[in-house]
Design an enzyme around this catalytic site. Structure first.
Site, mmCIF file in Angstrom:
data_model
loop_
_atom_site.group_PDB
_atom_site.id
_atom_site.type_symbol
_atom_site.label_atom_id
_atom_site.label_comp_id
_atom_site.label_asym_id
_atom_site.label_seq_id
_atom_site.Cartn_x
_atom_site.Cartn_y
_atom_site.Cartn_z
ATOM 1 N N GLY A 162 -9.959 -6.416 -4.590
ATOM 2 C CA GLY A 162 -8.608 -6.679 -5.081
ATOM 3 C C GLY A 162 -7.795 -7.486 -4.088
ATOM 4 N N ASP A 163 -7.957 -7.188 -2.787
ATOM 5 C CA ASP A 163 -7.272 -7.959 -1.748
ATOM 6 C C ASP A 163 -7.763 -9.406 -1.738
ATOM 7 O OD1 ASP A 163 -5.715 -5.790 -0.500
ATOM 8 O OD2 ASP A 163 -7.672 -5.000 0.032
ATOM 9 N N PHE A 164 -9.086 -9.583 -1.880
ATOM 10 C CA PHE A 164 -9.649 -10.932 -1.905
ATOM 11 C C PHE A 164 -9.104 -11.696 -3.109
ATOM 12 C CE2 PHE A 164 -12.548 -14.389 -2.173
ATOM 13 C CZ PHE A 164 -13.142 -14.527 -0.934
ATOM 14 N N GLY A 210 -5.350 -12.594 -2.533
ATOM 15 C CA GLY A 210 -5.197 -13.633 -1.523
ATOM 16 C C GLY A 210 -5.634 -14.994 -2.035
ATOM 17 N N TYR A 218 0.820 -1.209 0.000
ATOM 18 C CA TYR A 218 0.000 0.000 0.000
ATOM 19 C C TYR A 218 0.860 1.268 0.000
ATOM 20 C CZ TYR A 218 -4.581 -2.144 0.253
ATOM 21 O OH TYR A 218 -5.741 -2.833 -0.062
#
Length: 694
Positions: free
Chosen positions: A483-485, A488, A366
């Site tokens: 986007g994080d999901f 991951g 980030y």
């Protein structure tokens, strides 16, 4: 030639025909993944009936003892071998639950449950697979010829295309020995690697040039051991309402409402990965302040282990002001602070330990300094040589370390990173992905396209893989964290040994389901016992059901009409298609309630289904008339109807003039049951019988 010799020759012919068809790469991969179980407390649970039970016990004996070479013992249990438990469970709960109840008792997130069956249809093994998924364990199967219900239900399967169960079981014994040999080799290689000094960050060695799609060399298939690295902060969502504009300037006035707090940045990526069933460690930098303490508490509640590098400053807070389902403003309350503050070298040493043991790594950058830290980057470059590493970049962040497997910019980030201009067409996005690949290569680029899915470039000079998706249900869906999901889930799938193309397709579907389920709002729901978050695996009934319920809820909320219809749809035919088209015309969405495999077998007999539920759901969802599918396991769709609360419940014209069982329930929920015209000449049962007699 005597009759006995002829029989033996035919027997050996079947065996020699089946053996070359074994999926040796998967068998070898399983062996390598078993080698990881001995080092971190995880275990293997094996179950089978009859001859498969004997082979299950053969495997566990090889793991607890040794196969060919000396190594530490690996925890492995044969579930049939505890005779008192087997007989007690069978007596009290029925034989179908004899393995499932033991799985719920013994399995933990990260364990592996291996189910062995000649037919792939044993009910007690199917229940065990479902129980393993509930507790977050990985599921494997050794079965006979595919397709079969067990092979469809588990995460991964090795199937044997043989005519007789005895041949299947003999091939299974070969698979067991091959796994054990691969396990011994993996342990030996790991021990040899551990004795070699660490790779220097400025090594002149470079990764090979990409040649098409590449499976990560370091993939050890350990989907349950993910390390997330990156900048963490606290997210605050203030949900209010807008009823007027300020009198003194053209500004919306947000009044009332509530504030919700959750982990943000890399911490959100870690929580979302943990909610997908993977034990997760987060390597980040937190301040010594109240916000940092609050973030640690949230991460602990989410079962995320933390390696805190220490932050020279206060923990960052980001606040979103939201109303009417939209973000009105975002506040970033702190400047960038440098990581690795008061904890220094000891924290870096702890980070190295977890990264060297990782099955997969996700760098969630980030742009606040963690991914740019020199010492940590040296460790990351070394980890990338051992395990698949996914880098989720930030325009203000650092470039990926050497040997990164896949980078996952979104289309806007890719343009900023490469200083490109252009729109958001598919052609523009592909060119942006090519530019990222050339700037950071050789590396595979999975560029996410928001509601349009993703493109994967295995090589900047090769055609892309395009993975489209449907728009998330619910109109004003909150995409925060999608986007994080995606990143991951991609890292978990690569760690399991999937090809990047398989992993990206799975990640697109999982991220879409996450948004459809409410995005970050899904974190507010209770989530216990290690159950994976909806959307982890493609075409699974649980993921489909959650999306269907959220769709129905969203359509009702905006005043629309929810239509539902039910059935087995074992062989989809023209009569089904016409019924669903007519049903869809009655409202604003159509949800199909689909009998599960077990439900269908109880209804139609042991020879059914012809097509497994996951595949039936996939075919139904491909129809333009069907908006979602909800798979139910009961004998009737009553529970599904209660969850959906349809305004209209549709039955085919063959029910005209008859009492419809679901009518009273639908009416009690405020809905209405209707019948649409019957299409004569079509029957699944007659089609099956016709095919059998030809």
């Amino acid at each position: 030639m005597t009759a006995d010799t002829s029989t033996a020759t035919e027997y050996l012919k079947q065996l020699t025909t089946a053996l070359p068809e074994l999926n040796l790469p998967r068998v070898t991969d399983w062996g390598a993944r078993l080698a990881q179980l001995g080092s971190d407390g995880r275990r293997l649970l094996v179950a089978g009936n009859g001859g498969s039970a004997a082979q299950a016990q053969h495997l566990t004996a090889e793991l607890v003892g040794r196969f060919q070479t000396e190594r530490p013992p690996i925890s492995a249990l044969s579930l049939h071998a505890e005779t008192s438990s087997v007989t007690a469970i069978s007596n009290d709960y029925g034989y179908e639950q004899v393995f499932a109840r033991q799985v719920r008792a013994h399995a933990r997130p990260g364990d592996i449950v291996l189910l062995m069956s000649g037919s792939g249809r044993s009910a007690n093994l199917l229940r065990a697979a479902e129980a393993a998924r509930e507790v977050g364990a990985a599921t494997w199967a050794l079965t006979g010829a595919a397709p079969n219900p067990l092979a469809t239900l588990v995460d991964e399967a090795v199937t044997v295309a043989a005519k007789t169960v005895s041949t299947v079981q003999e091939c299974h014994l070969v698979v067991i020995h091959l796994m054990c040999a691969a396990m011994d080799a993996a342990v030996a290689a790991r021990d040899a690697t551990d004795s070699v000094p660490s790779v220097r960050a400025n090594s002149s060695a470079s990764p090979p040039q990409p040649e098409g799609e590449r499976r990560p060399d370091g993939a050890r298939g350990d989907s349950t051991n993910l390390v997330v690295v990156g900048d963490a902060f606290l997210d605050r969502d203030h949900l209010g309402r807008v009823e007027r504009v300020a009198s003194d300037e053209p500004a919306l006035v947000v009044s009332g409402g509530t504030t919700h707090m959750r982990p943000g940045g890399a911490a959100l990526a870690a929580v979302l990965s943990a909610r997908q069933g993977a034990p997760v460690t987060l390597v980040t930098a937190l301040g010594q302040d109240a916000v940092g303490d609050q973030l640690r508490t949230l991460l602990d509640e989410a079962r995320v282990e933390v390696v805190d590098l220490g932050l020279d400053g206060s923990t960052a807070v980001k606040t979103r002001i939201r109303a009417a389902g939209r973000t009105m403003m975002m506040l970033d309350e702190h400047d960038v602070c440098l990581p690795v503050g008061h904890k220094g070298d000891s924290a870096l040493a702890a980070a190295r330990r977890v990264l060297m043991a990782a099955g997969g790594v996700l760098v969630s950058d980030y742009g606040r300094g963690v991914a740019a830290h020199t010492g940590l980057r040296t460790v990351l470059a070394e980890a990338a040589r051992r395990s698949p590493l996914v880098w989720d970049p930030h325009p203000r962040g650092a470039a990926p370390v050497p040997h990164t497997t896949v980078v996952t910019p979104n289309s806007r980030e890719a343009r900023v990173i490469t200083s490109l201009t252009g729109g958001d067409t598919l052609s523009d996005d592909v060119e942006a992905a090519r530019a990222v690949g050339r700037a950071w290569g050789p590396v595979q680029v999975a560029l996410t396209r928001h509601e349009h899915g993703a493109v994967l470039l295995a090589d900047a000079d090769l055609p892309p893989l395009v993975v489209p998706t449907t728009v998330a249900a619910g109109g004003k869906a909150d995409p925060c964290g999608a986007g994080d999901f995606f990143a991951g889930h991609l890292a978990i799938m690569l760690a399991r040994g999937q090809l990047p193309s398989e992993a990206v397709a799975s990640a697109v579907e999982a991220a879409s389901a996450y948004v459809a389920a409410g995005g970050p709002r899904s974190l507010d729901r209770p989530h216990s016992n290690g159950t994976p978050l909806t959307g982890l695996s493609s075409a699974r009934p649980a993921a489909t059901a959650q999306g269907a319920i959220e769709l129905a809820r969203a359509v009702r909320a905006r005043g629309g009409t929810v239509v539902a219809a039910g059935g087995c749809f074992d062989l989809l035919h023209a009569g089904h298609v016409r019924l669903l088209e007519q049903a869809r015309q009655l409202g604003d969405c159509l949800v199909v309630c689909l009998n599960s495999d077990n439900s269908l077998s109880r209804l139609k007999g042991p020879s059914r289904p012809i097509v497994p539920a996951a595949q039936r759901a996939l075919v139904l969802e491909a129809l333009a008339s069907v908006d979602a599918v909800l798979v139910f396991d009961e004998d009737t769709p009553e529970a599904a109807i209660r969850a959906l609360r349809p305004a209209i419940w549709v039955k085919g014209g063959d029910y005209a003039g008859m009492e419809i069982p679901e009518d009273k329930l639908v009416s009690s929920l405020g809905g209405r049951t209707v019948v649409v015209p019957f299409v004569a000449g079509w029957s699944t049962s007659s089609l099956i019988e016709s095919a059998r007699t030809r």
